[in-house]
Design a protein around this motif. Structure first.
Motif, mmCIF file in Angstrom:
data_model
loop_
_atom_site.group_PDB
_atom_site.id
_atom_site.type_symbol
_atom_site.label_atom_id
_atom_site.label_comp_id
_atom_site.label_asym_id
_atom_site.label_seq_id
_atom_site.Cartn_x
_atom_site.Cartn_y
_atom_site.Cartn_z
ATOM 1 N N PRO A 37 0.798 -1.234 0.000
ATOM 2 C CA PRO A 37 0.000 0.000 0.000
ATOM 3 C C PRO A 37 0.825 1.276 0.000
ATOM 4 C CG PRO A 37 -0.159 -1.130 2.110
ATOM 5 C CD PRO A 37 0.497 -2.085 1.174
ATOM 6 N N LEU A 38 2.039 1.223 0.537
ATOM 7 C CA LEU A 38 2.850 2.447 0.560
ATOM 8 C C LEU A 38 3.291 2.859 -0.833
ATOM 9 C CD1 LEU A 38 5.053 1.920 3.748
ATOM 10 C CD2 LEU A 38 3.023 3.335 3.477
ATOM 11 N N SER A 39 3.207 1.952 -1.815
ATOM 12 C CA SER A 39 3.591 2.304 -3.180
ATOM 13 C C SER A 39 2.594 3.276 -3.812
ATOM 14 C CB SER A 39 3.689 1.051 -4.053
ATOM 15 O OG SER A 39 2.415 0.441 -4.222
ATOM 16 N N ARG A 40 1.412 3.417 -3.224
ATOM 17 C CA ARG A 40 0.418 4.365 -3.723
ATOM 18 C C ARG A 40 -0.037 5.306 -2.598
ATOM 19 N NH1 ARG A 40 -1.595 -0.869 -3.771
ATOM 20 N NH2 ARG A 40 -3.280 -1.286 -2.292
ATOM 21 N N ALA A 41 0.878 5.627 -1.696
ATOM 22 C CA ALA A 41 0.564 6.458 -0.530
ATOM 23 C C ALA A 41 0.028 7.817 -0.956
ATOM 24 C CB ALA A 41 1.799 6.621 0.346
ATOM 25 N N GLY A 42 -1.019 8.253 -0.275
ATOM 26 C CA GLY A 42 -1.638 9.534 -0.592
ATOM 27 C C GLY A 42 -1.165 10.667 0.281
ATOM 28 N N PHE A 43 -0.086 10.471 1.022
ATOM 29 C CA PHE A 43 0.447 11.532 1.890
ATOM 30 C C PHE A 43 1.886 11.838 1.481
ATOM 31 C CE2 PHE A 43 0.957 7.408 3.887
ATOM 32 C CZ PHE A 43 2.321 7.361 4.162
ATOM 33 N N PRO A 44 2.331 13.073 1.617
ATOM 34 C CA PRO A 44 3.711 13.432 1.239
ATOM 35 C C PRO A 44 4.729 12.657 2.064
ATOM 36 C CG PRO A 44 2.366 15.395 1.507
ATOM 37 C CD PRO A 44 1.565 14.263 2.058
ATOM 38 N N HIS A 45 5.741 12.125 1.387
ATOM 39 C CA HIS A 45 6.792 11.370 2.052
ATOM 40 C C HIS A 45 8.044 11.378 1.191
ATOM 41 C CE1 HIS A 45 4.814 8.533 -0.668
ATOM 42 N NE2 HIS A 45 5.971 7.896 -0.748
ATOM 43 N N ARG A 46 9.157 10.965 1.773
ATOM 44 C CA ARG A 46 10.418 10.842 1.061
ATOM 45 C C ARG A 46 10.782 9.372 0.926
ATOM 46 N NH1 ARG A 46 13.511 15.802 1.514
ATOM 47 N NH2 ARG A 46 12.950 17.051 3.337
ATOM 48 N N HIS A 47 11.768 9.107 0.058
ATOM 49 C CA HIS A 47 12.374 7.782 -0.049
ATOM 50 C C HIS A 47 13.859 7.890 0.245
ATOM 51 C CE1 HIS A 47 9.195 6.533 -3.293
ATOM 52 N NE2 HIS A 47 8.679 6.597 -2.076
ATOM 53 N N SER A 48 14.427 6.802 0.747
ATOM 54 C CA SER A 48 15.881 6.694 0.848
ATOM 55 C C SER A 48 16.449 5.973 -0.366
ATOM 56 C CB SER A 48 16.272 5.946 2.131
ATOM 57 O OG SER A 48 15.818 4.599 2.065
ATOM 58 N N PHE A 49 15.580 5.641 -1.336
ATOM 59 C CA PHE A 49 15.960 4.840 -2.503
ATOM 60 C C PHE A 49 15.328 5.444 -3.756
ATOM 61 C CE2 PHE A 49 12.303 3.168 -0.240
ATOM 62 C CZ PHE A 49 11.320 3.131 -1.221
ATOM 63 N N PHE A 50 15.726 4.942 -4.923
ATOM 64 C CA PHE A 50 15.107 5.335 -6.181
ATOM 65 C C PHE A 50 13.833 4.516 -6.403
ATOM 66 C CE2 PHE A 50 19.452 6.748 -7.096
ATOM 67 C CZ PHE A 50 19.215 7.973 -7.715
ATOM 68 N N GLU A 51 12.868 5.129 -7.070
ATOM 69 C CA GLU A 51 11.653 4.426 -7.459
ATOM 70 C C GLU A 51 11.304 4.813 -8.898
ATOM 71 O OE1 GLU A 51 6.959 3.829 -6.162
ATOM 72 O OE2 GLU A 51 8.335 4.924 -4.845
ATOM 73 N N ILE A 52 11.067 3.814 -9.730
ATOM 74 C CA ILE A 52 10.559 4.035 -11.076
ATOM 75 C C ILE A 52 9.186 3.384 -11.152
ATOM 76 C CG2 ILE A 52 10.895 3.650 -13.542
ATOM 77 C CD1 ILE A 52 13.872 3.452 -13.066
#
Length: 305
Positions: A37-52
């Protein structure tokens, strides 16, 4: 597949990559449902990794560093470490999500620079390139799940091809050739100043950390980007301040400190010079904090970490 945490000094969630066994790679690929579910999170957040993210269906919008782009699948979204993003009013998202750490690209340093250039926009229309890219991602997922001998090398090679094809879609004529010294140093410099929570860095301190003289850093970064290191640092400070003003409940004084300013009054003058408005005016204009991260996201659901 990724884990939600809150940074100790901010209330902006930081998602870290956690890959399930039997995989030991800093890499994962799967559908939105498989990643979680976090892959479609509706709240602002950061990642420590790349996401495509390869979006093949659904509606809503992707918001990346305050830039809002309605979804028009098929499209590709690239999120770099430290950027703030979320999915706004997203419904029925389909496609594949690729997660990986910078370590996974050690053999392809040019790919890091390419990813940074792709991550300046919330989405990339694919047009007639959608079919080949979709087929490539399907092959990557099969390789990832089969775990056949040599699969890490196949995944790294496939990821390189994916990045080159995405770069071609964004910049016609780009061929993914290895960069020169200027591009490599500029990429390392931009990664350094983009790290969240590190505060303001001087050109001299960056040069020392990168093992070059300030003059050499100035020359090569200007050659590669058309901008001076000092200007890039100021732009990064402004962007970080905007992220925190829009996506957290921190006071202006706290935002100033996190963006690297010891004097809140000087920060306000700096911010107004760079943006044409005060921090308070900017926060009011974007509607304040989009989401209280202390409250579970509806998109995350009850099984979220």
């Amino acid at each position: 597949m990724d884990e939600r945490r809150t940074t100790p000094h901010l209330d902006l969630p930081l998602h870290r990559l956690q890959v399930p066994l039997p995989h030991l790679l800093p890499f994962a690929i799967g559908s939105f449902e498989a990643i979680g579910p976090l892959s479609r999170a509706g709240f602002p957040h950061r990642h420590s990794f790349f996401e495509i993210v390869h979006v093949t269906g659904g509606r809503g919008a992707h918001v990346l560093d305050l830039v809002h782009l309605p979804l028009h699948p098929p499209q590709l979204c690239v999120i770099a470490p430290g950027q703030v993003h979320h999915w706004a009013d997203a419904e029925g998202l389909t496609g594949r999500v690729v997660l990986f750490n910078e370590d996974f690209l050690l053999g392809h340093p040019q790919d890091l620079a390419a990813l940074r250039s792709l991550a300046v926009r919330p989405g990339l229309p694919l047009g007639d390139r959608a079919g080949p890219i979709g087929t490539l991602l399907a092959d990557m997922e099969h390789e990832y799940r089969s775990c056949e001998p040599g699969y890490p090398g196949v995944l790294r090679a496939s990821l390189h091809i994916l990045i080159v094809r995405a770069l071609r879609a964004a910049l016609p004529g780009a061929d993914g050739a290895a960069p020169g010294r200027s591009a490599e140093l500029a990429s390392a410099f931009t990664r350094l100043i983009a790290e969240p929570g590190r505060g303001w860095r001087s050109v001299a301190s960056c040069a020392q950390e990168l093992g070059v003289s300030p003059g050499h850093l100035q020359t090569l970064v200007k050659q590669a980007t058309g901008r001076t290191p000092g200007r890039l640092i100021r732009q990064q400070q402004t962007l970080e301040a905007k992220r925190l003003l829009a996506c957290t409940d921190l006071t202006v004084r706290q935002v100033a400190r996190e963006a690297g300013f010891g004097d809140p009054a000087y920060f306000c003058r700096f911010f107004r010079r760079e943006t044409g408005m005060t921090p308070g005016e900017f926060r009011a204009g974007v509607g304040g904090n989009h989401h209280d991260p202390r409250i579970a996201s509806i998109a995350a659901g009850p099984d979220a970490p």
